[in-house]
Design a protein around this motif. Structure first.
Motif, PDB file in Angstrom:
ATOM      1  N   ALA A  46      54.453  59.536  22.360  1.00 47.71           N
ATOM      2  CA  ALA A  46      53.049  59.821  21.858  1.00 47.71           C
ATOM      3  C   ALA A  46      52.852  61.239  21.688  1.00 47.71           C
ATOM      4  O   ALA A  46      51.840  61.549  21.200  1.00 47.71           O
ATOM      5  CB  ALA A  46      52.412  59.243  23.493  1.00 47.71           C
ATOM      6  N   ALA A  47      53.621  62.244  22.606  1.00 52.31           N
ATOM      7  CA  ALA A  47      53.387  63.547  22.270  1.00 52.31           C
ATOM      8  C   ALA A  47      53.797  64.047  21.012  1.00 52.31           C
ATOM      9  O   ALA A  47      53.281  64.684  20.114  1.00 52.31           O
ATOM     10  CB  ALA A  47      54.256  64.267  23.131  1.00 52.31           C
ATOM     11  N   GLY A  48      54.840  63.332  20.157  1.00 49.04           N
ATOM     12  CA  GLY A  48      55.335  63.698  18.773  1.00 49.04           C
ATOM     13  C   GLY A  48      54.065  63.345  17.867  1.00 49.04           C
ATOM     14  O   GLY A  48      53.824  63.997  16.858  1.00 49.04           O
ATOM     15  N   PHE A  49      53.571  62.130  18.092  1.00 46.78           N
ATOM     16  CA  PHE A  49      52.465  61.263  17.325  1.00 46.78           C
ATOM     17  C   PHE A  49      51.305  62.397  17.319  1.00 46.78           C
ATOM     18  O   PHE A  49      50.703  62.589  16.257  1.00 46.78           O
ATOM     19  CB  PHE A  49      52.331  60.085  17.444  1.00 46.78           C
ATOM     20  N   ALA A  50      51.090  62.658  18.518  1.00 45.09           N
ATOM     21  CA  ALA A  50      49.761  63.452  18.776  1.00 45.09           C
ATOM     22  C   ALA A  50      49.887  64.772  18.121  1.00 45.09           C
ATOM     23  O   ALA A  50      49.086  65.478  17.523  1.00 45.09           O
ATOM     24  CB  ALA A  50      49.414  63.771  20.322  1.00 45.09           C
ATOM     25  N   TRP A  51      51.068  65.465  18.189  1.00 47.31           N
ATOM     26  CA  TRP A  51      51.244  66.724  17.345  1.00 47.31           C
ATOM     27  C   TRP A  51      51.051  66.399  15.992  1.00 47.31           C
ATOM     28  O   TRP A  51      50.418  67.429  15.068  1.00 47.31           O
ATOM     29  CB  TRP A  51      52.722  67.262  17.448  1.00 47.31           C
ATOM     30  N   GLY A  52      51.651  65.519  15.423  1.00 44.99           N
ATOM     31  CA  GLY A  52      51.272  65.101  13.954  1.00 44.99           C
ATOM     32  C   GLY A  52      49.767  64.906  13.440  1.00 44.99           C
ATOM     33  O   GLY A  52      49.541  65.643  12.597  1.00 44.99           O
ATOM     34  N   ALA A  53      49.161  64.181  14.318  1.00 43.94           N
ATOM     35  CA  ALA A  53      47.917  63.885  14.036  1.00 43.94           C
ATOM     36  C   ALA A  53      46.976  65.250  14.315  1.00 43.94           C
ATOM     37  O   ALA A  53      46.162  65.643  13.513  1.00 43.94           O
ATOM     38  CB  ALA A  53      47.479  62.891  15.117  1.00 43.94           C
ATOM     39  N   ALA A  54      47.194  66.078  15.345  1.00 40.44           N
ATOM     40  CA  ALA A  54      46.674  67.172  15.537  1.00 40.44           C
ATOM     41  C   ALA A  54      46.820  68.242  14.392  1.00 40.44           C
ATOM     42  O   ALA A  54      45.873  69.159  14.004  1.00 40.44           O
ATOM     43  CB  ALA A  54      46.964  68.096  16.867  1.00 40.44           C
ATOM     44  N   ILE A  55      48.116  68.369  13.949  1.00 39.25           N
ATOM     45  CA  ILE A  55      48.367  69.397  12.993  1.00 39.25           C
ATOM     46  C   ILE A  55      47.392  69.022  11.731  1.00 39.25           C
ATOM     47  O   ILE A  55      47.339  69.818  10.791  1.00 39.25           O
ATOM     48  CB  ILE A  55      49.925  69.403  12.477  1.00 39.25           C
ATOM     49  N   SER A  56      47.337  67.715  11.346  1.00 40.78           N
ATOM     50  CA  SER A  56      46.537  67.243  10.288  1.00 40.78           C
ATOM     51  C   SER A  56      45.147  67.943  10.147  1.00 40.78           C
ATOM     52  O   SER A  56      44.425  67.742   9.332  1.00 40.78           O
ATOM     53  CB  SER A  56      46.701  65.605  10.019  1.00 40.78           C
ATOM     54  N   PHE A  57      44.603  68.210  11.203  1.00 40.86           N
ATOM     55  CA  PHE A  57      43.527  68.843  11.294  1.00 40.86           C
ATOM     56  C   PHE A  57      43.434  70.391  11.240  1.00 40.86           C
ATOM     57  O   PHE A  57      42.503  71.247  11.903  1.00 40.86           O
ATOM     58  CB  PHE A  57      42.893  68.500  12.848  1.00 40.86           C
ATOM     59  N   THR A  58      44.338  70.920  10.535  1.00 41.30           N
ATOM     60  CA  THR A  58      44.586  72.168  10.284  1.00 41.30           C
ATOM     61  C   THR A  58      44.492  72.585   8.733  1.00 41.30           C
ATOM     62  O   THR A  58      44.554  71.579   8.136  1.00 41.30           O
ATOM     63  CB  THR A  58      45.745  73.067  10.720  1.00 41.30           C
ATOM     64  N   PRO A  59      44.140  73.612   8.194  1.00 39.96           N
ATOM     65  CA  PRO A  59      43.955  73.836   6.706  1.00 39.96           C
ATOM     66  C   PRO A  59      45.509  74.119   6.138  1.00 39.96           C
ATOM     67  O   PRO A  59      45.648  74.374   4.841  1.00 39.96           O
ATOM     68  CB  PRO A  59      43.034  75.167   6.644  1.00 39.96           C
ATOM     69  N   ALA A  72      56.538  69.566  18.220  1.00 40.56           N
ATOM     70  CA  ALA A  72      57.319  68.378  18.971  1.00 40.56           C
ATOM     71  C   ALA A  72      58.419  69.008  19.389  1.00 40.56           C
ATOM     72  O   ALA A  72      59.084  68.692  20.487  1.00 40.56           O
ATOM     73  CB  ALA A  72      57.628  67.126  17.877  1.00 40.56           C
ATOM     74  N   TRP A  73      59.153  69.947  18.997  1.00 38.42           N
ATOM     75  CA  TRP A  73      60.462  70.518  19.547  1.00 38.42           C
ATOM     76  C   TRP A  73      59.890  71.348  20.622  1.00 38.42           C
ATOM     77  O   TRP A  73      60.811  71.274  21.407  1.00 38.42           O
ATOM     78  CB  TRP A  73      61.111  71.229  18.233  1.00 38.42           C
ATOM     79  N   VAL A  74      58.907  72.332  20.519  1.00 37.91           N
ATOM     80  CA  VAL A  74      58.566  72.769  21.620  1.00 37.91           C
ATOM     81  C   VAL A  74      58.217  72.379  22.906  1.00 37.91           C
ATOM     82  O   VAL A  74      58.886  72.368  24.004  1.00 37.91           O
ATOM     83  CB  VAL A  74      57.381  73.858  21.198  1.00 37.91           C
ATOM     84  N   THR A  75      57.720  71.107  22.542  1.00 34.32           N
ATOM     85  CA  THR A  75      57.369  70.071  24.062  1.00 34.32           C
ATOM     86  C   THR A  75      58.292  69.135  24.192  1.00 34.32           C
ATOM     87  O   THR A  75      58.173  68.295  24.908  1.00 34.32           O
ATOM     88  CB  THR A  75      56.023  69.362  23.758  1.00 34.32           C
TER      89      THR A  75
END
Length: 188
Positions: A46-59, A72-75
């Motif tokens: 869940a944390a890995g997927f959330a990182w991917g989704a969150a980073i999609s909201f950056t330019p 994901a590596w940091v967490t």
């Protein structure tokens, strides 16, 4: 032996990403099963997927997979799930995401938005006004990414935990059924 009958070219992959031939519902079901079967704990997935989704909201277009892998590596979460999570940002959602983070950034900075003439919008225009567009998108993207991370993490962790419990029970029931029928399923 396991090759396709007809070779798929790059435009086939692009077409499949924009409009799946198996349909949206079956594609979503496949993604749900794929995420549920990833190795790891519900937190990790869940944390890995959330990182991917969150980073999609950056330019940072083109760096989404690398940035989600770093987060994901940091967490200590699943890097593979992070790569899958970047699918949240796709050709269908990027226009809405970019409009949202630009508007939020302009509002947070207290600036007036650029008067965009959509008929004259081009890569040259974006290049000439790069900082006037990028800075508000970055400022609006950070809080949006934090909210999106939480919005994906908590429901997904519960979903993956439930999926893994049901899957383990189904596998155990199948194994017990094979044993009670008098065999392990292996040929002698």
């Amino acid at each position: 032996m396991f090759k396709r009958r007809r070779k798929r070219y790059v435009h086939h992959h692009f077409k499949e990403a924009v409009w799946p031939t198996i349909g949206w519902r079956r594609s979503a079901d496949y993604m749900r099963h794929r995420v549920g079967r990833l190795p790891g704990t519900p937190y990790s997935i869940a944390a890995g997927f959330a990182w991917g989704a969150a980073i999609s909201f950056t330019p940072f277009i083109g760096l989404h997979i690398l940035l989600s892998a770093a987060g994901a590596w940091v967490t200590r979460s699943s890097i593979l799930a992070g790569a899958i999570g970047t699918v949240v940002g796709n050709p269908w959602t990027f226009p809405f995401i970019w409009a949202w983070i630009y508007t939020a950034g302009v509002w947070m900075l207290g600036r007036d938005p650029l008067e965009l003439n959509y008929a004259e919008l081009s890569l040259g225009y974006l290049y000439d006004h790069f900082w006037a567009i990028f800075i508000p998108m970055m400022v609006g993207g950070v809080p949006s990414a934090v909210i999106i991370w939480a919005a994906f993490f908590f429901p997904l962790r519960a979903m993956v935990a439930k999926y893994q419990v049901v899957r383990r029970a189904r596998i155990a029931a199948k194994k017990n059924r094979q044993i009670s029928e008098g065999g392990t399923g292996a040929a002698v």
